[in-house]
Write an enzyme that holds these catalytic residues in place. Sequence first.
Site, PDB file in Angstrom:
ATOM      1  N   ASP A   1       1.100  -4.535   8.861  1.00 21.26           N
ATOM      2  CA  ASP A   1      -0.025  -3.625   8.624  1.00 21.26           C
ATOM      3  C   ASP A   1      -1.277  -4.498   8.510  1.00 21.26           C
ATOM      4  OD1 ASP A   1      -2.012  -1.995   7.584  1.00 21.26           O
ATOM      5  OD2 ASP A   1      -0.646  -0.839   6.322  1.00 21.26           O
TER       6      ASP A   1
ATOM      7  N   ARG B   1     -12.860  -3.934  -6.947  1.00 20.84           N
ATOM      8  CA  ARG B   1     -12.651  -4.531  -5.624  1.00 20.84           C
ATOM      9  C   ARG B   1     -13.973  -4.573  -4.864  1.00 20.84           C
ATOM     10  NH1 ARG B   1      -8.586  -1.827  -1.209  1.00 20.84           N
ATOM     11  NH2 ARG B   1     -10.221  -0.256  -1.257  1.00 20.84           N
TER      12      ARG B   1
ATOM     13  N   TYR C   1     -11.408   2.207  10.505  1.00 23.91           N
ATOM     14  CA  TYR C   1     -12.608   2.593   9.724  1.00 23.91           C
ATOM     15  C   TYR C   1     -13.041   1.558   8.696  1.00 23.91           C
ATOM     16  CZ  TYR C   1      -8.694   4.392   6.895  1.00 23.91           C
ATOM     17  OH  TYR C   1      -7.507   4.534   6.217  1.00 23.91           O
ATOM     18  N   LYS C   2     -12.332   0.409   8.643  1.00 25.67           N
ATOM     19  CA  LYS C   2     -12.717  -0.595   7.649  1.00 25.67           C
ATOM     20  C   LYS C   2     -13.648  -1.613   8.311  1.00 25.67           C
ATOM     21  CE  LYS C   2      -8.288   0.025   5.241  1.00 25.67           C
ATOM     22  NZ  LYS C   2      -8.692   0.600   3.969  1.00 25.67           N
TER      23      LYS C   2
ATOM     24  N   PHE D   1       0.848  -1.193   0.000  1.00 25.45           N
ATOM     25  CA  PHE D   1       0.000   0.000   0.000  1.00 25.45           C
ATOM     26  C   PHE D   1       0.887   1.249   0.000  1.00 25.45           C
ATOM     27  CE2 PHE D   1      -2.765   3.261   1.825  1.00 25.45           C
ATOM     28  CZ  PHE D   1      -3.829   3.153   0.948  1.00 25.45           C
TER      29      PHE D   1
HETATM   30  C1  PLP Z   1      -2.802  -1.382   3.865  1.00 17.90           C
HETATM   31  C2  PLP Z   1      -3.219  -0.012   4.257  1.00 17.90           C
HETATM   32  N1  PLP Z   1      -2.474   0.712   5.112  1.00 17.90           N
HETATM   33  C3  PLP Z   1      -2.834   1.956   5.481  1.00 17.90           C
HETATM   34  C4  PLP Z   1      -3.973   2.530   4.976  1.00 17.90           C
HETATM   35  C5  PLP Z   1      -4.422   3.923   5.302  1.00 17.90           C
HETATM   36  O1  PLP Z   1      -3.746   4.607   6.231  1.00 17.90           O
HETATM   37  P1  PLP Z   1      -4.376   5.954   6.825  1.00 17.90           P
HETATM   38  O2  PLP Z   1      -5.540   5.567   7.656  1.00 17.90           O
HETATM   39  O3  PLP Z   1      -3.267   6.570   7.548  1.00 17.90           O
HETATM   40  O4  PLP Z   1      -4.855   6.778   5.674  1.00 17.90           O
HETATM   41  C6  PLP Z   1      -4.775   1.824   4.092  1.00 17.90           C
HETATM   42  C7  PLP Z   1      -5.996   2.457   3.549  1.00 17.90           C
HETATM   43  O5  PLP Z   1      -6.737   1.934   2.810  1.00 17.90           O
HETATM   44  C8  PLP Z   1      -4.387   0.530   3.717  1.00 17.90           C
HETATM   45  O6  PLP Z   1      -5.124  -0.158   2.850  1.00 17.90           O
END
Ligand code: PLP
Length: 411
Positions: free
Chosen positions: A196, A370, A221-222, A126
């Site tokens: 992550d 997706r 938030y997911k 990501f």
């Molecule tokens: C693998 C991954 N890491 C990090 C993030 C997002 O990070 P942040 O909440 O700091 O925008 C996402 C967002 O979709 C993600 O898919």
Amino acid sequence: MNLELAAIRALDRSDILAPLRDRFDLPPGVIYLDGNSLGALPRQTAARVADVVKSEWGSGLIRSWNTADWIGAPARVGAKIARIVGAMPHEVIVADSTSVNLFKLLMAGLADRPGRHVILSETGNFPTDLYVAQGVGQLMPGVEIRIVSRDTIEDAIDETVAVLMLTHVHYKSGARFDMPALTRAAHAKGALVLWDLSHSVGAVPLDLNGAKADLAIGCGYKYLNGGPGAPSFLFVAEPHQARLQSPLSGWMGHAKPFAFHEAYRPADGMQRFLCGTPPILALAALESGVDLFLEADMVAIVAKSQALCGLMIELVEERCSGLGLSLATPIDPDRRGSHVSFRHEHGYAIMQALIARGVIGDFRDPDILRFGLTPLYLRYEDIWNAVGCLRDILSEDAFRDPKYALRSVVT
Ligand SMILES: Cc1ncc(COP(=O)(O)O)c(C=O)c1O
């Protein structure tokens, strides 16, 4: 096998998670397949946030830091998330964004491995993970960001690697790494691993302690349904906590914030990874989402996630064959997350056409459609209907309407 709608409806009738759907405030006429990007709104959240605003903020005012335990919210919500990720309650805390927590733990991990200078990661990880690592590289001269393809990661771990930084479930393909195996391989070479968990938490079984994981971060938030921009969480395994320090040495991470000492002294435990004042309204929404999540049985969630993903793959194969889609997600349920992706050269326009018909997924450049399949609020029949809609759009060439080519900022 020819899947019939009657059989799919029978799956919904016997689904023990089905009653939870009604706990979400879903708009009528929408099939929401984007809970891997922004989870849906739990009904209880609006009331909970309103109460925090009106009573705790409005009436309690500043007293609520103590009387409503606002000050304890990061650790309290972290302890709840710990149950979902297989950690001890005092190993997880909620703070900041995923990107910021990644920065904190990358810097802390590098400092903990003197004599090593490499952050190892995957090509196509990501972007925020790669960008933050690049930023760390700029701040710390001599640090090298080594990016290799996912099938060569294990071979690329050597004695120069300080931190192996991986996204457990890939944001595009949904492919899932073998956490215990890669953690073992990194430990064998003396490296730390930073996972992550953004696309894993609430989506796949997680056992950070069982895997002997060192460090982890993830989104609120997911699949945790914490609301847009919900704060993130971070995990540091207990044995590392006393050695690791946050580079963002704010007052909330101080051992005695209200002593107002001039010299920084990190708090014990995860508290040291806080930086500034916690966002109480956002934390209230996140806690509400996590509380609802914890009402469900994780074994049932995982089983339904795998069944929904398997159903979508099967139905697309059966009902959309010859229409230009190719599966981008592993077939093996233990090697994927809770989203399913397909490639198509007109992916963006197809997704816009789907959204116009009420089927909401998202698009990831250059060609990925997706679909996040969330067990708490989706029905098996939703998958049937979504695939029917996808087939119609493809077979009628409906996606060729020029209005679907117009790119919005967020895709
Ligand atoms: C693998 C991954 N890491 C990090 C993030 C997002 O990070 P942040 O909440 O700091 O925008 C996402 C967002 O979709 C993600 O898919």
